[in-house]
Scaffold this active site. Structure first.
Site, short mmCIF file in Angstrom:
data_model
loop_
_atom_site.label_atom_id
_atom_site.label_comp_id
_atom_site.label_asym_id
_atom_site.label_seq_id
_atom_site.Cartn_x
_atom_site.Cartn_y
_atom_site.Cartn_z
N ARG A 287 0.81 -1.23 0.00
CA ARG A 287 0.00 0.00 0.00
C ARG A 287 0.84 1.28 0.00
O ARG A 287 0.34 2.36 0.33
CB ARG A 287 -0.97 0.02 1.18
CG ARG A 287 -1.94 -1.15 1.16
CD ARG A 287 -3.16 -0.87 1.99
NE ARG A 287 -4.07 -1.99 1.94
CZ ARG A 287 -4.06 -3.00 2.81
NH1 ARG A 287 -3.21 -3.01 3.81
NH2 ARG A 287 -4.92 -3.98 2.68
N LYS B 10 3.73 11.27 -11.60
CA LYS B 10 2.87 10.40 -12.41
C LYS B 10 3.60 9.08 -12.59
O LYS B 10 4.75 9.05 -13.04
CB LYS B 10 2.62 11.01 -13.79
CG LYS B 10 1.49 12.02 -13.81
CD LYS B 10 1.15 12.37 -15.24
CE LYS B 10 0.05 13.42 -15.30
NZ LYS B 10 -0.19 13.87 -16.68
N GLU C 213 10.72 17.07 -25.11
CA GLU C 213 10.06 17.54 -23.87
C GLU C 213 10.64 18.88 -23.43
O GLU C 213 9.95 19.70 -22.82
CB GLU C 213 10.18 16.48 -22.76
CG GLU C 213 9.63 15.10 -23.11
CD GLU C 213 8.10 14.95 -23.00
OE1 GLU C 213 7.40 15.98 -22.96
OE2 GLU C 213 7.63 13.79 -22.99
N LYS D 103 8.12 22.67 -14.88
CA LYS D 103 7.23 21.55 -14.52
C LYS D 103 6.87 21.61 -13.04
O LYS D 103 5.71 21.40 -12.66
CB LYS D 103 7.87 20.20 -14.88
CG LYS D 103 6.93 19.06 -14.55
CD LYS D 103 7.19 17.77 -15.28
CE LYS D 103 6.11 16.75 -14.91
NZ LYS D 103 6.30 15.44 -15.52
N GLU E 116 -3.86 17.06 -11.86
CA GLU E 116 -4.33 17.39 -13.21
C GLU E 116 -5.84 17.61 -13.28
O GLU E 116 -6.55 16.99 -14.10
CB GLU E 116 -3.89 16.30 -14.19
CG GLU E 116 -3.91 16.79 -15.63
CD GLU E 116 -3.22 15.84 -16.60
OE1 GLU E 116 -2.05 15.51 -16.38
OE2 GLU E 116 -3.88 15.44 -17.56
N ARG F 101 -2.34 21.48 -15.01
CA ARG F 101 -1.34 20.45 -15.33
C ARG F 101 -1.56 19.82 -16.70
O ARG F 101 -0.62 19.32 -17.32
CB ARG F 101 -1.30 19.36 -14.24
CG ARG F 101 -0.20 18.36 -14.49
CD ARG F 101 0.10 17.45 -13.33
NE ARG F 101 1.17 16.54 -13.68
CZ ARG F 101 1.84 15.79 -12.84
NH1 ARG F 101 1.54 15.82 -11.55
NH2 ARG F 101 2.81 14.99 -13.25
N ASN G 291 0.68 18.21 -21.17
CA ASN G 291 0.41 17.18 -22.18
C ASN G 291 0.44 17.72 -23.60
O ASN G 291 -0.06 17.06 -24.52
CB ASN G 291 -0.93 16.52 -21.90
CG ASN G 291 -0.88 15.70 -20.63
OD1 ASN G 291 0.06 14.94 -20.42
ND2 ASN G 291 -1.86 15.86 -19.78
N HIS H 176 0.84 15.34 -26.46
CA HIS H 176 0.67 13.98 -25.98
C HIS H 176 -0.61 13.31 -26.47
O HIS H 176 -0.67 12.08 -26.55
CB HIS H 176 0.74 13.93 -24.45
CG HIS H 176 2.13 14.11 -23.92
ND1 HIS H 176 2.90 15.23 -24.18
CD2 HIS H 176 2.92 13.31 -23.15
CE1 HIS H 176 4.07 15.10 -23.59
NE2 HIS H 176 4.11 13.95 -22.97
N HIS I 238 0.51 9.98 -27.80
CA HIS I 238 0.11 8.69 -27.22
C HIS I 238 -0.63 7.84 -28.25
O HIS I 238 -0.46 6.61 -28.28
CB HIS I 238 -0.76 8.91 -25.99
CG HIS I 238 0.02 9.32 -24.77
ND1 HIS I 238 -0.57 9.85 -23.65
CD2 HIS I 238 1.35 9.27 -24.50
CE1 HIS I 238 0.37 10.10 -22.74
NE2 HIS I 238 1.53 9.77 -23.24
N HIS J 197 8.93 7.61 -27.15
CA HIS J 197 7.92 8.52 -26.61
C HIS J 197 8.21 9.97 -27.06
O HIS J 197 7.32 10.67 -27.52
CB HIS J 197 7.93 8.42 -25.08
CG HIS J 197 7.01 9.40 -24.41
ND1 HIS J 197 5.63 9.30 -24.49
CD2 HIS J 197 7.27 10.52 -23.69
CE1 HIS J 197 5.08 10.31 -23.82
NE2 HIS J 197 6.05 11.06 -23.33
#
Ligand code: NAD
Ligand code: GLY
Length: 359
Positions: free
Chosen positions: A120, A142, A184, A226, A236, A240, A244, A247, A251, A264
């Site tokens: 956990r 993330k 990036e 960032k 987000e 935030r 992206n 992205h 993606h 990526h």
């Protein structure tokens, strides 16, 4: 060494950036409260950097478990995540064990998700060794694995307790990976910081030549941008989403092509060019600014258009984007260089125009 902070109240943490920091195990050991740490790395990075780091941690009195994973985006999945749990359990790691992610964004995302979920939640440190991970993925919490149906679809927001970025590790990075990281960096300039974007335009050759001062500035400025955005909107719900940029398209490209075929950063580069093209079609970005975006990406040796993907498939993949809300895809667009916005009201014909022009 330069230090920034991600200001998240009780979960705030430092980002240390500098040369030779892998030799400073004390920087990591100060955050480790138990007597054990498990370093997660891969078959490429471990032979280069693991043993000196282990020696330093051992000298700090820590018991170190080594977890070496197969290398590649194709392994950012459930099976590899289970390998981490298997080895943590086999070594009887308890809740006081701190995980250290030593590698690029794939290792950071996998080890971070393992840390978020093992018993956990156990603490973890990010030690990024690619440009992409140093300027982006190691910061902000993330963590994720890929699903055949979409990139990073399974994961958690879970902040590290510190990030230690040793820019010397970038010396061994393949050229293609260095360029992917620049995507990036360019993204960060385009989002909020025209001055930084202009610095990138002026220094792209130094960055490609791995000038240490230029790389350090790129890492520092990217992390500062960032960190500021993450501090405003950790999970987000708003701002935030700007991170992206590129992205939504990127993606979709990665998923359509099969994970690992396009890097990526390459997919993000094409995605940034497409977001700029869409912004131009919507009349919010000038033709001259669109040209500057394309030009800096091209000078970085990055793709500026998508591979051939059938239009219905492209649209389907875009519609599973995590930013979608109430069935509407939200796009990060450019109103200018250094000025990004999120819009959920993009007309289908403009989107089809961008996708058609790209394919
Ligand atoms: P990567 O982790 O696959 O690393 C690229 C390659 O470089 C790998 O083969 C790796 O083993 C190798 N490598 C790493 N460091 C090296 C070094 N110093 N010398 C030589 N080789 C080295 O890829 P990446 O570009 O670092 O990360 C991409 C991943 O990051 C994607 O899965 C993407 O989704 C994720 N990402 C996450 C976030 C986030 O906020 N969590 C942000 C951006 C990207
Ligand atoms: N890479 C996007 C984010 O961290 O939010």
């Amino acid at each position: 060494m330069q230090t920034l902070r991600v200001e998240l109240g009780s979960r705030a943490y430092p980002i240390h950036i500098g040369r030779g920091l892998l030799g400073r195990a004390d920087l990591l050991a100060q955050f480790i409260t138990g007597s054990r740490t498990a370093v997660v790395s891969n078959t490429t990075v471990a032979p280069l950097y693991l043993e000196p780091l282990v020696a330093g941690l051992t000298a700090c009195g820590l018991d170190v478990v080594r977890i070496i994973l197969p290398d590649g985006e194709t392994y950012k999945n459930w099976g590899t995540l289970n390998l981490i749990y298997d080895q943590l359990l086999a070594a009887r790691c308890d809740r006081q064990t701190t995980i250290i992610a030593l590698g690029g964004g794939v290792i950071g995302d996998l080890a971070g998700f393992a840390a978020a979920s093992y018993q956990r939640g156990v603490p973890y440190l990010q030690v990024p060794t690619t440009l992409l991970a140093q300027v982006d993925s190691s910061v902000g919490g993330k963590t994720a694995i890929n699903h055949p149906g979409g990139k990073n679809m399974i994961g958690a927001f879970y902040q590290p307790i510190a990030v230690v970025a040793d820019v010397n590790t970038l010396a061994t990075l393949p050229d293609r990976e260095l360029r992917a990281g620049l995507a990036e960096v360019i993204k960060h300039g385009l989002l909020t910081d025209l001055e930084f974007f202009e610095w990138i335009e002026a220094n792209i050759d130094q960055l490609l030549a791995r000038d240490t001062e230029a790389l350090t500035h790129a890492v520092h400025r990217s992390c500062a941008i960032k960190a500021q955005i993450v501090a405003l909107d950790e999970r987000e719900t708003g701002t935030r989403a700007l991170l992206n940029l590129g992205h939504t398209f990127g993606h979709a490209i990665e998923t359509a092509m099969g994970y690992g075929v396009w890097l990526h950063g390459e997919a993000v580069a094409a995605g940034i060019a497409m977001a700029a093209d869409l912004s131009r079609r919507l009349g919010i970005l000038s033709e001259a600014d669109l040209r500057r975006v394309i030009s800096v990406l091209e000078r970085a040796g990055l793709p500026v258009s998508a591979p051939a993907i059938a239009l219905p498939r492209f649209i389907e993949l875009i519609s599973v984007d995590k930013k979608a809300a109430a069935g509407r895809v939200r796009f990060v667009l450019l109103e200018g260089l250094g000025s990004a916005i999120v819009r959920g009201d993009v007309p289908q014909d403009a989107l089809v125009g961008t996708l058609g022009a790209a394919g």
